[in-house]
Design a protein around this motif. Sequence first.
Motif, PDB file in Angstrom:
ATOM      1  N   ALA A 423       0.789  -1.012  -0.158  1.00  0.00           N
ATOM      2  CA  ALA A 423       0.016   0.031   0.033  1.00  0.00           C
ATOM      3  C   ALA A 423       0.925   1.114  -0.045  1.00  0.00           C
ATOM      4  O   ALA A 423       1.641   1.519   0.988  1.00  0.00           O
ATOM      5  CB  ALA A 423      -0.994   0.051   1.077  1.00  0.00           C
ATOM      6  N   ILE A 424       0.721   1.893  -1.078  1.00  0.00           N
ATOM      7  CA  ILE A 424       1.819   3.236  -1.135  1.00  0.00           C
ATOM      8  C   ILE A 424       1.048   4.498  -0.130  1.00  0.00           C
ATOM      9  O   ILE A 424       0.056   4.699  -0.317  1.00  0.00           O
ATOM     10  CB  ILE A 424       1.790   3.699  -2.652  1.00  0.00           C
ATOM     11  CG1 ILE A 424       2.435   2.357  -3.623  1.00  0.00           C
ATOM     12  CG2 ILE A 424       2.611   4.832  -2.626  1.00  0.00           C
ATOM     13  CD1 ILE A 424       3.584   1.842  -3.304  1.00  0.00           C
ATOM     14  N   ALA A 425       1.983   4.765   0.821  1.00  0.00           N
ATOM     15  CA  ALA A 425       1.779   5.757   1.608  1.00  0.00           C
ATOM     16  C   ALA A 425       2.363   7.136   1.264  1.00  0.00           C
ATOM     17  O   ALA A 425       3.398   7.008   0.485  1.00  0.00           O
ATOM     18  CB  ALA A 425       1.984   5.356   3.060  1.00  0.00           C
ATOM     19  N   GLU A 426       1.672   8.216   1.842  1.00  0.00           N
ATOM     20  CA  GLU A 426       2.404   9.523   1.556  1.00  0.00           C
ATOM     21  C   GLU A 426       3.846   9.459   1.980  1.00  0.00           C
ATOM     22  O   GLU A 426       4.715  10.397   1.097  1.00  0.00           O
ATOM     23  CB  GLU A 426       1.472  10.575   2.411  1.00  0.00           C
ATOM     24  CG  GLU A 426       2.154  12.055   2.069  1.00  0.00           C
ATOM     25  CD  GLU A 426       1.578  12.444   0.602  1.00  0.00           C
ATOM     26  OE1 GLU A 426       2.370  12.821  -0.324  1.00  0.00           O
ATOM     27  OE2 GLU A 426       0.338  12.234   0.175  1.00  0.00           O
ATOM     28  N   PRO A 427       4.283   9.043   3.292  1.00  0.00           N
ATOM     29  CA  PRO A 427       5.708   9.404   3.517  1.00  0.00           C
ATOM     30  C   PRO A 427       6.631   8.825   2.914  1.00  0.00           C
ATOM     31  O   PRO A 427       7.858   9.213   2.910  1.00  0.00           O
ATOM     32  CB  PRO A 427       5.803   8.996   5.018  1.00  0.00           C
ATOM     33  CG  PRO A 427       4.339   9.030   5.579  1.00  0.00           C
ATOM     34  CD  PRO A 427       3.734   8.353   4.229  1.00  0.00           C
ATOM     35  N   THR A 428       6.286   7.581   2.112  1.00  0.00           N
ATOM     36  CA  THR A 428       7.288   6.712   1.303  1.00  0.00           C
ATOM     37  C   THR A 428       7.927   7.361   0.243  1.00  0.00           C
ATOM     38  O   THR A 428       7.400   8.265  -0.424  1.00  0.00           O
ATOM     39  CB  THR A 428       6.792   5.474   0.841  1.00  0.00           C
ATOM     40  OG1 THR A 428       5.609   5.579  -0.073  1.00  0.00           O
ATOM     41  CG2 THR A 428       6.148   4.817   2.167  1.00  0.00           C
ATOM     42  N   ALA A 429       9.188   6.938  -0.172  1.00  0.00           N
ATOM     43  CA  ALA A 429       9.971   7.613  -1.251  1.00  0.00           C
ATOM     44  C   ALA A 429       9.559   7.044  -2.467  1.00  0.00           C
ATOM     45  O   ALA A 429       9.437   7.754  -3.556  1.00  0.00           O
ATOM     46  CB  ALA A 429      11.356   6.833  -1.417  1.00  0.00           C
ATOM     47  N   ALA A 430       8.209   6.116  -2.405  1.00  0.00           N
ATOM     48  CA  ALA A 430       7.959   5.590  -3.845  1.00  0.00           C
ATOM     49  C   ALA A 430       6.493   6.611  -4.167  1.00  0.00           C
ATOM     50  O   ALA A 430       6.396   6.661  -5.485  1.00  0.00           O
ATOM     51  CB  ALA A 430       7.236   4.073  -3.457  1.00  0.00           C
ATOM     52  N   ALA A 431       5.873   7.224  -3.333  1.00  0.00           N
ATOM     53  CA  ALA A 431       4.902   7.958  -3.471  1.00  0.00           C
ATOM     54  C   ALA A 431       5.374   9.257  -4.393  1.00  0.00           C
ATOM     55  O   ALA A 431       6.421  10.065  -4.046  1.00  0.00           O
ATOM     56  CB  ALA A 431       4.184   8.655  -2.224  1.00  0.00           C
ATOM     57  N   THR A 462       4.385   5.016 -15.481  1.00  0.00           N
ATOM     58  CA  THR A 462       3.169   5.086 -14.236  1.00  0.00           C
ATOM     59  C   THR A 462       3.879   5.686 -13.230  1.00  0.00           C
ATOM     60  O   THR A 462       4.694   5.294 -12.653  1.00  0.00           O
ATOM     61  CB  THR A 462       2.649   3.800 -14.217  1.00  0.00           C
ATOM     62  OG1 THR A 462       2.209   3.137 -15.610  1.00  0.00           O
ATOM     63  CG2 THR A 462       1.404   3.837 -13.215  1.00  0.00           C
ATOM     64  N   ARG A 463       3.377   6.667 -12.730  1.00  0.00           N
ATOM     65  CA  ARG A 463       3.652   7.267 -11.316  1.00  0.00           C
ATOM     66  C   ARG A 463       2.614   6.814 -10.301  1.00  0.00           C
ATOM     67  O   ARG A 463       1.625   6.880 -10.333  1.00  0.00           O
ATOM     68  CB  ARG A 463       3.264   9.133 -11.556  1.00  0.00           C
ATOM     69  CG  ARG A 463       3.722   9.808 -10.620  1.00  0.00           C
ATOM     70  CD  ARG A 463       3.761  11.231 -10.624  1.00  0.00           C
ATOM     71  NE  ARG A 463       4.479  11.673 -12.187  1.00  0.00           N
ATOM     72  CZ  ARG A 463       5.974  12.019 -12.252  1.00  0.00           C
ATOM     73  NH1 ARG A 463       6.790  11.828 -10.882  1.00  0.00           N
ATOM     74  NH2 ARG A 463       6.263  12.090 -13.012  1.00  0.00           N
ATOM     75  N   LEU A 464       3.412   6.743  -9.019  1.00  0.00           N
ATOM     76  CA  LEU A 464       2.671   6.097  -7.962  1.00  0.00           C
ATOM     77  C   LEU A 464       2.122   7.209  -7.281  1.00  0.00           C
ATOM     78  O   LEU A 464       2.703   7.959  -6.977  1.00  0.00           O
ATOM     79  CB  LEU A 464       3.551   5.213  -7.363  1.00  0.00           C
ATOM     80  CG  LEU A 464       4.268   3.922  -7.712  1.00  0.00           C
ATOM     81  CD1 LEU A 464       5.032   3.372  -6.942  1.00  0.00           C
ATOM     82  CD2 LEU A 464       3.104   3.151  -8.625  1.00  0.00           C
ATOM     83  N   GLU A 465       0.765   6.926  -6.818  1.00  0.00           N
ATOM     84  CA  GLU A 465       0.061   7.891  -5.930  1.00  0.00           C
ATOM     85  C   GLU A 465      -0.118   7.267  -4.596  1.00  0.00           C
ATOM     86  O   GLU A 465      -0.459   6.159  -4.581  1.00  0.00           O
ATOM     87  CB  GLU A 465      -1.131   8.253  -6.523  1.00  0.00           C
ATOM     88  CG  GLU A 465      -0.910   9.085  -7.992  1.00  0.00           C
ATOM     89  CD  GLU A 465      -2.428   9.320  -8.762  1.00  0.00           C
ATOM     90  OE1 GLU A 465      -3.281   9.194  -8.175  1.00  0.00           O
ATOM     91  OE2 GLU A 465      -2.234   9.627  -9.805  1.00  0.00           O
ATOM     92  N   PRO A 466      -0.177   8.277  -3.537  1.00  0.00           N
ATOM     93  CA  PRO A 466      -0.836   7.700  -2.227  1.00  0.00           C
ATOM     94  C   PRO A 466      -1.984   7.157  -2.276  1.00  0.00           C
ATOM     95  O   PRO A 466      -3.003   7.598  -3.068  1.00  0.00           O
ATOM     96  CB  PRO A 466      -0.816   8.989  -1.321  1.00  0.00           C
ATOM     97  CG  PRO A 466       0.249   9.843  -2.060  1.00  0.00           C
ATOM     98  CD  PRO A 466       0.166   9.556  -3.518  1.00  0.00           C
ATOM     99  N   GLY A 467      -2.208   5.716  -1.683  1.00  0.00           N
ATOM    100  CA  GLY A 467      -3.253   5.063  -1.803  1.00  0.00           C
ATOM    101  C   GLY A 467      -3.420   4.020  -2.830  1.00  0.00           C
ATOM    102  O   GLY A 467      -4.399   3.195  -2.878  1.00  0.00           O
ATOM    103  N   ASP A 468      -2.348   4.069  -3.749  1.00  0.00           N
ATOM    104  CA  ASP A 468      -2.201   2.812  -4.697  1.00  0.00           C
ATOM    105  C   ASP A 468      -1.900   1.537  -3.984  1.00  0.00           C
ATOM    106  O   ASP A 468      -1.254   1.482  -3.002  1.00  0.00           O
ATOM    107  CB  ASP A 468      -0.929   3.419  -5.825  1.00  0.00           C
ATOM    108  CG  ASP A 468      -1.669   4.379  -6.766  1.00  0.00           C
ATOM    109  OD1 ASP A 468      -2.890   4.566  -6.943  1.00  0.00           O
ATOM    110  OD2 ASP A 468      -0.747   4.732  -7.502  1.00  0.00           O
TER     111      ASP A 468
END
Length: 494
Positions: A423-431, A462-468
């Motif tokens: 689950a991609i969250a806001e604080p991670t580098a992937a977001a 593809t850009r990862l977004e928080p909530g993905d």
Amino acid sequence: MQLTDPTWIAVVVLVVGGLLALSAFFSRAAPRFGVPVFLIFLVIGVLAGSEGVGGIPFEDYRLSFRLGTLALVLILFDGGLNTPLAAVRVASWPAGVLATVGVLGTAAAMACGARFVGLSWTTAILLGAVVSSTDAAAVFSVLRSSGLQLKRRVAAILEVESGANDPLAVLLTTAAIAVAEGEAGSWWITFGMLPVQLAIGALVGWGVGLGARLTLRRAWLPAGGLYAVITMAAALIAFGVATLVWGSGFLAVYVAGMVLGHGGLPHKSGLKSFHDATAWLSQVSMFLLLGLLVFPSRLLEIAPLGLTLGLFLSLVARPLVVLPCILPFRFPWRESVYISWVGLRGAVPIILATMPVLAGVPAAESLFSLVFFVVVVSSILPGATVGWATRKLRLASDEPAPPPAALEINSRIPLAGDILGFAIAEPTAAAGATIAQLPFPPGVNVMLLIRGNELVAPKGSTRLEPGDHLFVFCKPEDRPFVELLLGGHSEDEG
């Protein structure tokens, strides 16, 4: 009409099917009132009973106890499968204290409260023992219906506490029945054997879980559905073996589920779905059956007393015991207050209340009705406020909700790789980064992206977004780096 009459069998099957369908359909009403869904099943069972609109004559406590025990085995096993060992490590000490000292304290506080309002010491001790354990499934069903996720540490404590405190409640009830029957010596023997029974239960559960995990990894079964037969057998064997060697069968089942759930298994996602469905079927069937045992006329007689004791359990006994238990762990006051408030009761107290009836304890039927009333009151009061308390105490997690879908590769042999869900969250580098910008090792492949209700075929741009929700294939040696890169928390999907 004989039991073997096809018409009789058809009528029974039709009634059971109708009650199950009604329970599933009307469970949609639970979120509107913010109460645990099992209360809907109980109400349907009561309405279908001998004094309800259904008029089904049923008062078989022995059958209810046996089927209820089997249902609890399947429910606890499913709970163990879905309890990550990381949660156990975080919550083991506080949850362990609540599952032992907390249960003893709650039983003692309820016994004193029941005695204060006029019950005899024998009945008061029985009542305290029977209602001493909690049910986290009730808490999380209310949270899910409110759309909230609880912070991981608090959720882990509530979940592990409820999974581990049932064995002690069973032992306390057995000891209280011995007291009621005038066998004080049996009480001391039962209580003195508590550490041994818990240790044996944990050991048997670990052994059965490990054995089943190794069997599943090496077995080549001709059909995928047979793997679920093995896991079901593991749950039943864990309970049976532990009970026969004087251990805690319920703890053994929970531990066996945790050991199995922690390992890499073939058809893991399918197995979890199967046991989730089995646990729900067990819950619905059990509460319907227990509801059939309830006579509304008896509830009316003890309504004032039941209301008083239900309020006492929620407002006094649970907080009075829990707050000192978790004080040494120096939790923030918000977490301490929340844990002390949401100790909802569920199936176990009602099932345990059938034991005095089977033992022939005087006035046991009245005690059963009283326990039913206390469980309902102590579930409605905290249950209706769980969502409000979670928001008010700021304990809602910022983590995205679980993905609406699971990705699985069905294989009858272990594969050298893992499918992980993130689950991609806001604080991670992937977001905010594109997939091409992430330094994945060569053996890692991004397989699927879920964004809202859409399936997205991931590409480098593809850009990862928080909530993905991102599903990734990786080799075991690459897993720590991938978890660090994508947020540090993954779920095995394959």
